[in-house]
Design an enzyme around this catalytic site. Structure first.
Site, PDB file in Angstrom:
ATOM      1  N   ASP A  22     -18.958 -23.606 -22.667  1.00  0.00           N
ATOM      2  CA  ASP A  22     -18.562 -23.798 -21.276  1.00  0.00           C
ATOM      3  C   ASP A  22     -19.683 -23.340 -20.368  1.00  0.00           C
ATOM      4  O   ASP A  22     -20.425 -22.404 -20.685  1.00  0.00           O
ATOM      5  CB  ASP A  22     -17.245 -23.087 -20.956  1.00  0.00           C
ATOM      6  CG  ASP A  22     -17.301 -21.577 -21.116  1.00  0.00           C
ATOM      7  OD1 ASP A  22     -17.752 -20.897 -20.165  1.00  0.00           O
ATOM      8  OD2 ASP A  22     -16.901 -21.072 -22.174  1.00  0.00           O
TER       9      ASP A  22
ATOM     10  N   GLU B 220      -8.637 -14.456 -14.793  1.00  0.00           N
ATOM     11  CA  GLU B 220      -9.290 -13.188 -15.093  1.00  0.00           C
ATOM     12  C   GLU B 220      -9.557 -12.452 -13.794  1.00  0.00           C
ATOM     13  O   GLU B 220      -9.303 -12.965 -12.710  1.00  0.00           O
ATOM     14  CB  GLU B 220     -10.585 -13.411 -15.870  1.00  0.00           C
ATOM     15  CG  GLU B 220     -11.597 -14.301 -15.159  1.00  0.00           C
ATOM     16  CD  GLU B 220     -12.843 -14.533 -16.002  1.00  0.00           C
ATOM     17  OE1 GLU B 220     -13.460 -13.549 -16.435  1.00  0.00           O
ATOM     18  OE2 GLU B 220     -13.204 -15.709 -16.213  1.00  0.00           O
TER      19      GLU B 220
END
EC number: 3.2.1.17
Length: 211
Positions: free
Chosen positions: A6, A100
């Site tokens: 990613d 997150e």
């Protein structure tokens, strides 16, 4: 397992051909954050992943959630409008919602566990209503436990992308998911960004793309 990675704007120029030759077959690219940020490199990265020297990656976008700022539905709409949608072309992954903490923001963005679960559900439901797919959820066990109360509300709908870096195995699976769909095991992939593995074979990856 199948290799993937990613990337975000921190990797504006990626050697996709090299990554493909090294065995990578999927890439997840940051598209948006909150309702005010778009990755300026997203289009070139997405197109590069699609046309890498005649070899294509199965690819998709991800959205970095700011749950304390605007609604889940609003952020899903923003994500979809800026490259995060899904199509049934066989090479597009469902979008990924990155959950997150960030910098100086409160660890759980100022939300209670119940409010966080409701926010994630609002994002997920809007994404599903527009695209026909539920988004993948990226998180780590500590954040999920602290910020959602280790909710199991998404087990039957949303694939889990588990962050557990520099470990020899995926480790603890939060939220009642029986397994992770993708495991992010480092933030130092040789061709940029973070290292990921699909849980299964290339057929599992293709199934994730096609739904």
């Amino acid at each position: 397992t199948v290799q993937g990675f990613d990337i975000s704007s921190y990797q504006p120029s990626v050697n996709f051909a090299g990554a493909y030759s090294a065995g990578a077959r999927f890439v997840i690219i940051k598209a948006t954050e909150g309702t005010s940020y778009t990755n300026p490199s997203f289009s070139s990265q997405y197109n590069g992943a699609t046309t890498a020297t005649g070899n294509y990656f199965i690819r998709g976008g991800y959205h970095f959630a700011h749950p304390g700022e605007t609604t889940g539905a609003a952020q899903a709409d923003y994500f979809i409008a800026h490259g995060g949608g899904w199509s049934g072309d066989g090479i597009t992954l469902p979008g990924m919602l990155d959950l997150e903490s960030e910098g100086s923001n409160p660890a759980c963005w100022g939300l209670s566990a119940a409010s966080m679960v409701a926010w994630i559900k609002a994002f997920s439901d809007r994404y599903h209503a527009v695209t026909g797919r539920y988004p993948m959820l990226y998180t780590n066990p500590s954040w999920w436990s602290s910020c959602t109360g280790n909710s199991n509300a998404f087990v039957n709908t949303n694939p889990l992308v588990l962050a557990n870096r520099y470990a020899s195995a995926p480790g603890t699976i939060p939220g009642g998911w029986p397994y992770q769909t993708i495991w992010q095991n480092s933030d130092a992939y040789a061709y940029g960004g973070s290292n990921n593995f699909i849980n299964g074979s290339i057929d599992n990856l293709k199934k994730l793309a096609t739904g």
